[in-house]
Scaffold this motif. Structure first.
Motif, PDB file in Angstrom:
ATOM      1  N   ARG A   1     -27.275  51.449   1.536  1.00  0.00           N
ATOM      2  CA  ARG A   1     -26.876  50.503   2.577  1.00  0.00           C
ATOM      3  C   ARG A   1     -27.282  49.075   2.214  1.00  0.00           C
ATOM      4  O   ARG A   1     -28.366  48.847   1.700  1.00  0.00           O
ATOM      5  CB  ARG A   1     -27.545  50.878   3.904  1.00  0.00           C
ATOM      6  CG  ARG A   1     -26.611  51.674   4.806  1.00  0.00           C
ATOM      7  CD  ARG A   1     -27.252  51.970   6.131  1.00  0.00           C
ATOM      8  NE  ARG A   1     -27.966  53.246   6.014  1.00  0.00           N
ATOM      9  CZ  ARG A   1     -29.204  53.434   6.398  1.00  0.00           C
ATOM     10  NH1 ARG A   1     -29.908  52.457   6.923  1.00  0.00           N
ATOM     11  NH2 ARG A   1     -29.780  54.598   6.258  1.00  0.00           N
ATOM     12  N   ASP A   2     -26.409  48.122   2.482  1.00  0.00           N
ATOM     13  CA  ASP A   2     -26.652  46.689   2.224  1.00  0.00           C
ATOM     14  C   ASP A   2     -27.070  46.430   0.791  1.00  0.00           C
ATOM     15  O   ASP A   2     -27.968  45.628   0.522  1.00  0.00           O
ATOM     16  CB  ASP A   2     -27.731  46.131   3.176  1.00  0.00           C
ATOM     17  CG  ASP A   2     -27.340  46.257   4.635  1.00  0.00           C
ATOM     18  OD1 ASP A   2     -26.134  46.209   4.916  1.00  0.00           O
ATOM     19  OD2 ASP A   2     -28.241  46.414   5.482  1.00  0.00           O
ATOM     20  N   PHE A   3     -26.422  47.089  -0.140  1.00  0.00           N
ATOM     21  CA  PHE A   3     -26.786  46.959  -1.554  1.00  0.00           C
ATOM     22  C   PHE A   3     -26.094  45.750  -2.163  1.00  0.00           C
ATOM     23  O   PHE A   3     -24.883  45.616  -2.098  1.00  0.00           O
ATOM     24  CB  PHE A   3     -26.387  48.231  -2.311  1.00  0.00           C
ATOM     25  CG  PHE A   3     -26.808  48.229  -3.747  1.00  0.00           C
ATOM     26  CD1 PHE A   3     -28.141  48.291  -4.093  1.00  0.00           C
ATOM     27  CD2 PHE A   3     -25.872  48.164  -4.760  1.00  0.00           C
ATOM     28  CE1 PHE A   3     -28.542  48.295  -5.413  1.00  0.00           C
ATOM     29  CE2 PHE A   3     -26.257  48.164  -6.086  1.00  0.00           C
ATOM     30  CZ  PHE A   3     -27.592  48.233  -6.403  1.00  0.00           C
ATOM     31  N   ARG A   4     -26.903  44.853  -2.746  1.00  0.00           N
ATOM     32  CA  ARG A   4     -26.356  43.647  -3.362  1.00  0.00           C
ATOM     33  C   ARG A   4     -26.651  43.589  -4.851  1.00  0.00           C
ATOM     34  O   ARG A   4     -26.442  42.570  -5.487  1.00  0.00           O
ATOM     35  CB  ARG A   4     -26.940  42.415  -2.679  1.00  0.00           C
ATOM     36  CG  ARG A   4     -26.469  42.272  -1.243  1.00  0.00           C
ATOM     37  CD  ARG A   4     -26.979  40.980  -0.643  1.00  0.00           C
ATOM     38  NE  ARG A   4     -26.643  40.906   0.759  1.00  0.00           N
ATOM     39  CZ  ARG A   4     -27.378  41.403   1.742  1.00  0.00           C
ATOM     40  NH1 ARG A   4     -28.516  42.015   1.465  1.00  0.00           N
ATOM     41  NH2 ARG A   4     -27.003  41.299   2.995  1.00  0.00           N
TER      42      ARG A   4
END
Length: 184
Positions: A117-120
């Motif tokens: 999740r919310d991997f940048r």
């Protein structure tokens, strides 16, 4: 005679990545090019101090993720404030080499990391100066091998990718060749 199975990323390294590294860093010999040495996956299970059943769940999860039987890690010294005694089981780890290492890296890059999740992307600051890269995952559920209904607790893990590179630049070029999403 049965044909030997070679992992996809190992073939990619031998066919393309090694040649790119030789050209990029002006190596005189193909054996100078950095390569993967091993991948170590570690799960710290601090709750195992209070209840030994937690370690069994961690062992089962790590076995599914790695495809190899993990070993337990023990406390080196007693710490009274954590109710920890010397030689108590406090974690589990597995070291992957050769085919299992390439298979795990393939699953990590193509299925597990995109599910975070919310991997940048992974940080460039996680190199140790000697060509090794370490990062952590907050939950084991990103791996497709783990069945959500059968886990007892969400646990994180540390993953260390050890290479034969001499410095961070060579290791970064190698890992980017394997499409590991390292961003600045």
């Amino acid at each position: 005679m049965a044909e030997k199975y070679i992992p996809r990323l190992q073939t990619l390294y031998e066919d393309k990545i090694r040649q790119q590294l030789i050209e990029q860093f002006d190596y005189k010999n193909a054996l100078q090019a950095a390569r993967l040495d091993k991948i170590v996956i570690n799960m710290g299970v601090g709750e195992a101090v209070a209840d030994r059943k937690h370690i069994e769940g961690a062992l089962a999860d790590l076995t599914l993720i790695s495809g190899q039987k993990p070993i337990t890690t023990r406390a080196k010294q007693s710490i009274a404030t954590f109710k920890l005694r010397e030689n108590m089981v406090i974690g589990t780890k597995v070291t992957l080499r050769r085919k299992r290492m390439y298979e795990f890296l393939d699953r990590l890059v193509n299925t597990a990391l995109p599910r975070v999740r919310d991997f940048r992307g992974l940080s460039t600051k996680s190199f140790d100066g000697r060509g090794n890269y370490a990062f952590g995952l907050k939950e084991q559920l990103v791996f497709t091998e783990i069945n959500y209904d059968k886990i007892d607790k969400v646990r994180g893990m540390d993953i260390v990718i050890c290479t034969t590179a001499d410095n961070n630049d060579e290791a970064m070029a190698l890992l980017r060749g394997f499409n590991l999403p390292i961003v600045n």
